[in-house]
Design a protein around this motif. Structure first.
Motif, short mmCIF file in Angstrom:
data_model
loop_
_atom_site.label_atom_id
_atom_site.label_comp_id
_atom_site.label_asym_id
_atom_site.label_seq_id
_atom_site.Cartn_x
_atom_site.Cartn_y
_atom_site.Cartn_z
N ILE A 59 -33.87 -19.03 17.84
CA ILE A 59 -32.67 -19.08 18.68
C ILE A 59 -32.18 -20.51 18.82
N ASP A 60 -33.10 -21.43 19.15
CA ASP A 60 -32.72 -22.84 19.33
C ASP A 60 -32.11 -23.43 18.07
N ALA A 61 -32.67 -23.08 16.91
CA ALA A 61 -32.21 -23.65 15.64
C ALA A 61 -30.92 -23.01 15.12
N LEU A 62 -30.75 -21.72 15.35
CA LEU A 62 -29.66 -21.01 14.67
C LEU A 62 -28.43 -20.72 15.53
N ASP A 63 -28.54 -20.78 16.85
CA ASP A 63 -27.37 -20.51 17.69
C ASP A 63 -26.31 -21.58 17.43
N GLY A 64 -25.13 -21.15 16.98
CA GLY A 64 -24.04 -22.05 16.67
C GLY A 64 -24.06 -22.61 15.25
N ALA A 65 -25.13 -22.32 14.50
CA ALA A 65 -25.24 -22.82 13.13
C ALA A 65 -24.24 -22.11 12.22
N GLU A 66 -23.75 -22.83 11.23
CA GLU A 66 -22.83 -22.25 10.26
C GLU A 66 -23.64 -21.63 9.13
N TRP A 67 -23.36 -20.34 8.84
CA TRP A 67 -24.05 -19.63 7.77
C TRP A 67 -23.10 -18.62 7.17
N MET A 68 -22.97 -18.65 5.85
CA MET A 68 -22.08 -17.75 5.12
C MET A 68 -20.64 -17.85 5.64
N GLY A 69 -20.24 -19.07 5.99
CA GLY A 69 -18.86 -19.32 6.42
C GLY A 69 -18.56 -18.96 7.86
N ARG A 70 -19.58 -18.67 8.66
CA ARG A 70 -19.36 -18.29 10.07
C ARG A 70 -20.34 -19.04 10.96
N ASN A 71 -19.94 -19.28 12.20
CA ASN A 71 -20.83 -19.87 13.19
C ASN A 71 -21.57 -18.75 13.91
N LEU A 72 -22.87 -18.73 13.74
CA LEU A 72 -23.69 -17.66 14.31
C LEU A 72 -23.78 -17.74 15.83
N LYS A 73 -23.87 -16.60 16.45
CA LYS A 73 -24.16 -16.48 17.88
C LYS A 73 -25.53 -15.83 17.96
N VAL A 74 -26.53 -16.59 18.41
CA VAL A 74 -27.90 -16.12 18.41
C VAL A 74 -28.50 -16.27 19.80
N ASN A 75 -28.98 -15.18 20.38
CA ASN A 75 -29.63 -15.23 21.69
C ASN A 75 -30.56 -14.04 21.87
N LYS A 76 -31.32 -14.05 22.97
CA LYS A 76 -32.20 -12.91 23.25
C LYS A 76 -31.34 -11.68 23.46
N ALA A 77 -31.73 -10.59 22.84
CA ALA A 77 -30.99 -9.34 22.99
C ALA A 77 -31.19 -8.80 24.39
N LYS A 78 -30.12 -8.28 24.96
CA LYS A 78 -30.19 -7.66 26.28
C LYS A 78 -30.54 -6.19 26.08
N PRO A 79 -31.27 -5.61 27.04
CA PRO A 79 -31.59 -4.18 26.92
C PRO A 79 -30.31 -3.36 26.84
N ARG A 80 -30.37 -2.31 26.06
CA ARG A 80 -29.22 -1.43 25.89
C ARG A 80 -28.90 -0.73 27.20
N GLU A 81 -27.63 -0.71 27.57
CA GLU A 81 -27.22 -0.02 28.79
C GLU A 81 -27.27 1.48 28.59
N ASP A 82 -27.71 2.19 29.62
CA ASP A 82 -27.70 3.65 29.57
C ASP A 82 -26.29 4.11 29.88
N ARG A 83 -25.62 4.60 28.88
CA ARG A 83 -24.22 5.01 29.05
C ARG A 83 -24.10 6.39 29.66
N GLY A 84 -25.15 7.16 29.61
CA GLY A 84 -25.13 8.51 30.19
C GLY A 84 -24.13 9.40 29.49
N SER A 85 -24.06 10.64 29.93
CA SER A 85 -23.13 11.57 29.31
C SER A 85 -22.08 12.07 30.28
N SER A 86 -22.20 11.69 31.56
CA SER A 86 -21.26 12.21 32.54
C SER A 86 -19.88 11.57 32.39
#
Length: 101
Positions: A59-86
């Motif tokens: 994360i420290d090395a790659l966040d904001g780094a340019e790769w394949m023509g784009r600046n990467l956004k790299v961080n700890k993934a947040k838990p998926r929100e429970d969207r429910g069905s209601s």
């Protein structure tokens, strides 16, 4: 825990993303979600590393780094929100009565 990798090129593959993160430790898994209808990559992915220290280093090395023509956004993934069905009470004013004008 996994790492969120955003702003990826649509040309990225699991192998190329694995190679980039392998420089910072062991890569356990790479996921590249695709659009359900088109099958095209969605421009982001998730990487699981062997240890928390390896994740932090990547994360420290790659966040904001340019790769394949784009600046990467790299961080700890947040838990998926429970969207429910209601989804709430759409279309009926929430109380079961329709509005009249």
């Amino acid at each position: 825990m996994s790492i969120y990798v955003g702003n990826l090129s649509y040309e990225v593959t699991q192998d190329t993303l694995t190679a980039v993160f392998a420089e910072y430790g062991s890569v356990k898994r790479v996921q590249l979600p695709t659009d359900r209808e088109t099958g095209q990559l969605r421009g982001f992915g998730f990487v699981e590393m062997g240890t928390d220290a390896e994740e932090t280093a990547a994360i420290d090395a790659l966040d904001g780094a340019e790769w394949m023509g784009r600046n990467l956004k790299v961080n700890k993934a947040k838990p998926r929100e429970d969207r429910g069905s209601s989804g709430g009470k759409r279309g009926n004013n929430g109380g079961g009565y329709s509005q009249r004008y």
